[in-house]
Design a protein around this motif. Structure first.
Motif, PDB file in Angstrom:
ATOM      1  N   UNK D  49       0.823  -1.211   0.000  1.00 53.15           N
ATOM      2  CA  UNK D  49       0.000   0.000   0.000  1.00 53.15           C
ATOM      3  C   UNK D  49       0.861   1.267   0.000  1.00 53.15           C
ATOM      4  N   UNK D  50       1.876   1.308   0.844  1.00 52.13           N
ATOM      5  CA  UNK D  50       2.707   2.506   0.948  1.00 52.13           C
ATOM      6  C   UNK D  50       3.426   2.771  -0.369  1.00 52.13           C
ATOM      7  N   UNK D  51       3.966   1.715  -0.989  1.00 52.07           N
ATOM      8  CA  UNK D  51       4.651   1.878  -2.276  1.00 52.07           C
ATOM      9  C   UNK D  51       3.669   2.359  -3.342  1.00 52.07           C
ATOM     10  N   UNK D  52       2.446   1.839  -3.312  1.00 47.27           N
ATOM     11  CA  UNK D  52       1.443   2.232  -4.311  1.00 47.27           C
ATOM     12  C   UNK D  52       1.086   3.705  -4.161  1.00 47.27           C
ATOM     13  N   UNK D  53       0.879   4.147  -2.919  1.00 49.07           N
ATOM     14  CA  UNK D  53       0.520   5.550  -2.702  1.00 49.07           C
ATOM     15  C   UNK D  53       1.687   6.458  -3.088  1.00 49.07           C
ATOM     16  N   UNK D  54       2.893   6.038  -2.748  1.00 51.10           N
ATOM     17  CA  UNK D  54       4.069   6.840  -3.123  1.00 51.10           C
ATOM     18  C   UNK D  54       4.227   6.904  -4.642  1.00 51.10           C
ATOM     19  N   UNK D  55       3.924   5.793  -5.309  1.00 50.94           N
ATOM     20  CA  UNK D  55       4.056   5.771  -6.763  1.00 50.94           C
ATOM     21  C   UNK D  55       3.047   6.737  -7.409  1.00 50.94           C
ATOM     22  N   UNK D  56       1.825   6.750  -6.901  1.00 50.57           N
ATOM     23  CA  UNK D  56       0.838   7.688  -7.439  1.00 50.57           C
ATOM     24  C   UNK D  56       1.318   9.127  -7.207  1.00 50.57           C
ATOM     25  N   UNK D  57       1.832   9.403  -6.019  1.00 52.73           N
ATOM     26  CA  UNK D  57       2.334  10.760  -5.730  1.00 52.73           C
ATOM     27  C   UNK D  57       3.475  11.124  -6.675  1.00 52.73           C
ATOM     28  N   UNK D  58       4.378  10.156  -6.926  1.00 50.17           N
ATOM     29  CA  UNK D  58       5.516  10.392  -7.829  1.00 50.17           C
ATOM     30  C   UNK D  58       5.039  10.713  -9.242  1.00 50.17           C
ATOM     31  N   UNK D  59       4.059   9.958  -9.706  1.00 51.41           N
ATOM     32  CA  UNK D  59       3.605  10.107 -11.099  1.00 51.41           C
ATOM     33  C   UNK D  59       2.834  11.408 -11.318  1.00 51.41           C
ATOM     34  N   UNK D  60       2.066  11.861 -10.313  1.00 52.93           N
ATOM     35  CA  UNK D  60       1.313  13.101 -10.517  1.00 52.93           C
ATOM     36  C   UNK D  60       2.121  14.348 -10.121  1.00 52.93           C
ATOM     37  N   UNK D  97       5.838  -1.870 -14.551  1.00 51.26           N
ATOM     38  CA  UNK D  97       6.634  -2.853 -15.323  1.00 51.26           C
ATOM     39  C   UNK D  97       8.117  -2.734 -15.018  1.00 51.26           C
ATOM     40  N   UNK D  98       8.538  -1.558 -14.533  1.00 51.19           N
ATOM     41  CA  UNK D  98       9.938  -1.369 -14.120  1.00 51.19           C
ATOM     42  C   UNK D  98      10.194  -1.903 -12.709  1.00 51.19           C
ATOM     43  N   UNK D  99       9.119  -2.342 -12.040  1.00 47.09           N
ATOM     44  CA  UNK D  99       9.296  -2.919 -10.707  1.00 47.09           C
ATOM     45  C   UNK D  99       9.095  -1.951  -9.556  1.00 47.09           C
ATOM     46  N   UNK D 100       8.470  -0.783  -9.823  1.00 44.45           N
ATOM     47  CA  UNK D 100       8.338   0.228  -8.772  1.00 44.45           C
ATOM     48  C   UNK D 100       7.487  -0.225  -7.592  1.00 44.45           C
ATOM     49  N   UNK D 101       6.685  -1.273  -7.781  1.00 43.92           N
ATOM     50  CA  UNK D 101       5.863  -1.751  -6.662  1.00 43.92           C
ATOM     51  C   UNK D 101       6.499  -2.948  -5.960  1.00 43.92           C
ATOM     52  N   UNK D 102       7.792  -3.214  -6.233  1.00 43.65           N
ATOM     53  CA  UNK D 102       8.497  -4.258  -5.505  1.00 43.65           C
ATOM     54  C   UNK D 102       8.706  -5.515  -6.318  1.00 43.65           C
ATOM     55  N   UNK D 103       9.595  -6.372  -5.826  1.00 43.22           N
ATOM     56  CA  UNK D 103       9.980  -7.595  -6.530  1.00 43.22           C
ATOM     57  C   UNK D 103       8.765  -8.451  -6.883  1.00 43.22           C
ATOM     58  N   UNK D 104       8.656  -8.825  -8.137  1.00 42.09           N
ATOM     59  CA  UNK D 104       7.570  -9.700  -8.578  1.00 42.09           C
ATOM     60  C   UNK D 104       6.348  -8.942  -9.079  1.00 42.09           C
ATOM     61  N   UNK D 105       6.159  -7.720  -8.572  1.00 47.39           N
ATOM     62  CA  UNK D 105       4.952  -6.987  -8.957  1.00 47.39           C
ATOM     63  C   UNK D 105       4.979  -6.581 -10.423  1.00 47.39           C
TER      64      UNK D 105
END
Lengths: 131, 131, 131, 131, 131, 131
Positions: D49-60, D97-105
């Motif tokens: 969850x934390x990685x997902x929220x951070x990724x959305x913040x990074x992208x916007x 696809x670059x793996x920003x949500x962690x190994x395997x994601x």
């Protein structure tokens, strides 16, 4: 009684305290206008709901789809949500005193609160009597 | 402390100011009842949450799934959201003074605000002490 | 792209399963109409937002401030939220195929979902292609 | 699993269909990013969850407190909510696809839906597999 | 047709990915259960609204005001919102197949989506046919 | 001006009045902190929005992802939403008087209201001057 409408605007905010909001950006501002009086009128209402909603739309129309930096009356003024809540309050109060909410309402509406919601985590309000 | 419930009702509103709402129609009314007091009780609460929610349900039950025009106590009365907020306030206040929120609450609950939300753009409230 | 509006109506629901809702009552119904298509048009939109919102208002206008039991087309029909979601879908779809959302939209809008929210704890939806 | 964040932006929209929105204005855009996959991972989640929220913040972040008209990549492009929902989808998908949500994601997240809410009565969404 | 209820629970989440949520904490989980079928029944509904709401309350009752770590069936299982959405789906589906939504519904309800909202910025869903 | 954040906590509540909430459980608490003053500052705001949001996050951090029963300062205290609204008020007020909202704000912020939302049907608030 409270009615709600919204408008879309752009602006800049001057001052280091605003950080990235010093740049040109914008917001959806949801306006909530709460009209208060001591007793309901003979119809059992604070005022005519339709007239109240139309009045809010009329008052915010000059700001909708506008860059507020370009409005002459806001020259040199930071158009923060706090400031705009007060400004919309003043404009609504003036129109109420002119009778825009119908016969008798110019003296019977006693107070008005204007809330401006700018994001899910930030809003501002201005609450004052209508002198 | 505020608790919320809702009910579904039909009614007409008499008076040209109501336009199409003079016809028989209805609304979902979301009730928010805010109980206030000077100090929390010995349990650290304003009052028992479950008792408060049950009391709101009890008080709005006579209006739920009803045509308010048919209720004898509302004969000749426009059952606007403003009026109903006051009416629900009076009924809740009476039950609070009777002790419906538990021992001691009949004198310790000092004020009550009732808000009725009728649509995403309109709501009404009644806020008064419980004498 | 989704646009939202609301209307106020009264009705009865026939059948023991409805319990107290067999009595005349009403609801505020918040309509959400979601328009979908494979690719955005040359302006970068699904369709004209203003036209879409006006179309939803046009389609629900015959139900607003009405007792649905009195509408000839609903004689003998339970006007549940599920039914009304479908009915509003059919009426919107027909108007879209007639070109109400502007030149080209009559063939490019591929699907439509209509959601009707009747209370904080209940809503219904109808989702189907626009054939 | 869905995470939500928001940003504030300004822009113009070119084309008579946009009416007053052809003028410089802005909006608060609330982003909802829904990540889907066939089975939960070994921790019992879709992704961190934390990685997902951070990724959305990074992208916007490149859009926040910006006039989108000034971004080189959007030259000549109407930055409607529909377009931006797709654009944010593409950027999130690339980072996943670059793996920003962690190994395997990078291979297990199968689909993504991006919803952009621009006002209480209008929102847009883009839903597609992550190829 | 969707009905909504909520419950309050505590738990821990095992795994470094959860950071501070590895500690004992809790959440308010708002449940939205969407029932779908191909055609409405003879009453014009997906299923009895009251029965559906009662069924959701029945199914989440074992989790309400509980530390989920203490429930034997969840031993060694991270009770994430994603997992719980699936678990509530399975339990609702089983009860639907047993006829809990009334005569005929055990075969006519075709699909069910369960959404669990855990905060203003995070929610999870599980959507599957009822085999 | 109001800013909002949220935290996740677990606790027990002692006293028969709490019924099942006597057991270990938890809640998502959404905090709304409203700062009020007589006149806006020279930037046209009540206080720096970013500083206000960070201050709320700082003050609730000790409660986030915690079992409140284990915090020494709450020993023997029911951590009801009413109590926590007051506690967060006291902690915010102390930090404001220490100047956490920037130069001058320690004397100019006149009042503070803290609202804690614990479920869709229950919330609590504490509103008092900052002495």
């Amino acid at each position: 009684m409270t009615v709600s409408h919204h408008f879309l605007m752009a602006h800049t905010l001057a001052g280091a305290v605003f950080g990235p909001a010093q740049r040109l950006h914008g917001a959806t501002l949801v306006v909530e206008a709460e009209f208060r009086r001591a007793k309901l009128d003979e119809n059992g209402v604070i005022c005519d709901f339709t007239a109240a909603l139309e009045l809010v739309k009329e008052v915010v129309a000059p700001f909708d789809c506008r860059n507020l930096d370009e409005l002459p009356e806001f020259r040199g003024q930071n158009t923060t949500s706090e400031f705009l809540a007060g400004e919309i309050h003043h404009r609504l109060a003036r129109r109420i005193r002119e009778g825009a909410l119908g016969p008798g309402s110019e003296t019977s509406i006693a107070a008005l609160k204007v809330t401006l919601r700018e994001s899910p985590v930030a809003w501002a309000a201005y609450d004052a009597p209508i002198a």
